[in-house]
Enzyme design. Structure first.
Site, PDB file in Angstrom:
ATOM      1  N   LEU A 142      72.121  29.513  34.153  1.00 60.19           N
ATOM      2  CA  LEU A 142      72.323  28.943  35.483  1.00 60.19           C
ATOM      3  C   LEU A 142      73.460  29.724  36.125  1.00 60.19           C
ATOM      4  O   LEU A 142      74.420  30.093  35.445  1.00 60.19           O
ATOM      5  CB  LEU A 142      72.713  27.452  35.411  1.00 60.19           C
ATOM      6  CG  LEU A 142      71.648  26.430  35.023  1.00 60.19           C
ATOM      7  CD1 LEU A 142      72.277  25.032  34.986  1.00 60.19           C
ATOM      8  CD2 LEU A 142      70.467  26.449  35.983  1.00 60.19           C
ATOM      9  N   ASP A 143      73.372  29.967  37.426  1.00 64.09           N
ATOM     10  CA  ASP A 143      74.478  30.610  38.128  1.00 64.09           C
ATOM     11  C   ASP A 143      75.744  29.783  37.968  1.00 64.09           C
ATOM     12  O   ASP A 143      75.683  28.549  37.811  1.00 64.09           O
ATOM     13  CB  ASP A 143      74.163  30.753  39.626  1.00 64.09           C
ATOM     14  CG  ASP A 143      73.058  31.762  39.898  1.00 64.09           C
ATOM     15  OD1 ASP A 143      72.776  32.581  39.007  1.00 64.09           O
ATOM     16  OD2 ASP A 143      72.491  31.725  41.002  1.00 64.09           O
ATOM     17  N   ARG A 144      76.859  30.450  38.046  1.00 67.16           N
ATOM     18  CA  ARG A 144      78.148  29.770  37.855  1.00 67.16           C
ATOM     19  C   ARG A 144      78.318  28.590  38.802  1.00 67.16           C
ATOM     20  O   ARG A 144      78.821  27.527  38.424  1.00 67.16           O
ATOM     21  CB  ARG A 144      79.283  30.784  38.054  1.00 67.16           C
ATOM     22  CG  ARG A 144      80.664  30.213  37.768  1.00 67.16           C
ATOM     23  CD  ARG A 144      81.705  31.306  37.855  1.00 67.16           C
ATOM     24  NE  ARG A 144      83.036  30.787  37.541  1.00 67.16           N
ATOM     25  CZ  ARG A 144      84.122  31.536  37.488  1.00 67.16           C
ATOM     26  NH1 ARG A 144      84.041  32.835  37.707  1.00 67.16           N
ATOM     27  NH2 ARG A 144      85.291  30.990  37.200  1.00 67.16           N
TER      28      ARG A 144
END
Length: 323
Positions: A142-144
């Protein structure tokens, strides 16, 4: 996995015996795990050159290991093993857990793993907080700045099955996103090919590229709509980097708070209204359990800061859909 040979400071040939725990894994993925500090380019170079041998024979990067295989790994000068003493152990809200699988509700602002200027992430913190765990590996990313459901394999066989399900698009993954503008259709399929590139500053970005990009498919369902914003559910059929963000922005509906592809002037105004992060949340996931094959439905509610902003919109703008 059993290593043979002396452990000296000088690089030396390693001979590894594959056990049941590692059986079924691709040789390239196995080497990336075993050869800590070795760049991917080096791993693929020694595979192409035939320096890596399995049972004294050459193999390619797609070879899957069998219990009892003997792997010859050539001498490699690797970076020193990372010092994890500074990594603080941390647990995260658990959505589901059994002996094979862990699903957590990842908060925004936390990377899933260390790298690219981040010294540690979710997986390193989990390993530090669970020293008794023999195996903890990310099943996906997942993106940050994206919150929500993150899957972690607790057994090699479960991780392999999760990767198979992801590759086969057999997971029903759905996100909630708030976009700028009035989304017009109750349901809309987006099929736009995507390609990755680097900016002049060396930052990773993604763009629509119908000629040279990889096929990408998102299904957008309208959940709620106000005068200037829309809350949508996005089901991803492919898992390309930044897929949701780029697909929606390309159609003229940037994600609220997106600092890479969004409306930067709008983001600044939204911060004053209380939205200080990107509004993208991995809200639900349906899959077959990687070991039992039983149907599994996971859900993570909107984080407080996102739910509060939806309440703010309800108080300041009239909803004309989904109210």
């Amino acid at each position: 996995m059993v290593l043979q040979g002396k452990n000296t400071s000088a690089p030396a040939v390693q001979r590894v015996l594959v056990d049941e725990q590692d059986a079924g894994q691709r040789i390239d993925n196995f080497l990336m795990r075993v050869c800590k500090g070795a760049p991917k380019s080096l791993i693929y170079r020694i595979l192409r050159s035939g320096e890596v041998r399995v049972n004294r024979g050459r193999i390619d990067q797609t070879y899957r290991l069998v219990a009892g295989d003997e792997i010859r790994i050539p001498p490699l000068r690797l970076a020193e093993k990372a010092d994890t003493s500074h990594v603080p152990g941390r647990e995260f809200p658990v959505v589901f857990e059994d002996e094979a699988l862990l699903a957590i509700d990842k908060p925004a602002g936390v990377a899933v793993h260390g790298g690219s200027g981040v010294s540690f992430g979710v997986i390193e913190q989990l390993r530090q907080s669970r020293p008794e765990a023999h195996f903890l590996e990310l099943a996906h990313r997942l993106d940050r700045e994206t919150s929500g459901i993150l899957l972690i394999g607790k057994k090699r066989a479960a991780l392999k099955r999760l990767h198979d399900l992801l590759r086969e698009s057999a997971l029903d993954k759905r996100y909630l996103a708030l976009v700028s503008g009035r989304w017009p259709n109750p349901v809309q399929h987006i099929r736009l090919a995507l390609t990755r590139y680097l900016t002049d500053e060396g930052e990773r970005r993604v763009a629509v590229d119908e000629e040279g990009g990889k096929a990408s498919h998102s299904i957008v369902r309208l959940v709620r709509r106000w005068q200037n914003f829309s809350l949508v559910e996005v089901q991803i059929k492919t898992g390309r980097t930044h897929q949701i963000r780029v697909h929606l922005t390309h159609l003229g509906f940037p994600l609220a708070g997106d600092d890479k592809y969004g409306d930067f002037a709008l983001n600044k105004a939204l911060q004053k209204s209380g939205l200080k992060r990107m509004f993208l949340h991995a809200a639900s996931l349906k899959l077959a359990h990687p070991v039992s094959d039983e149907p599994l439905e996971l859900a993570a509610p909107l984080p407080r800061e996102l739910a509060d902003f939806v309440a703010h919109l309800d108080a300041t703008e009239k909803a004309d859909y989904g109210a």
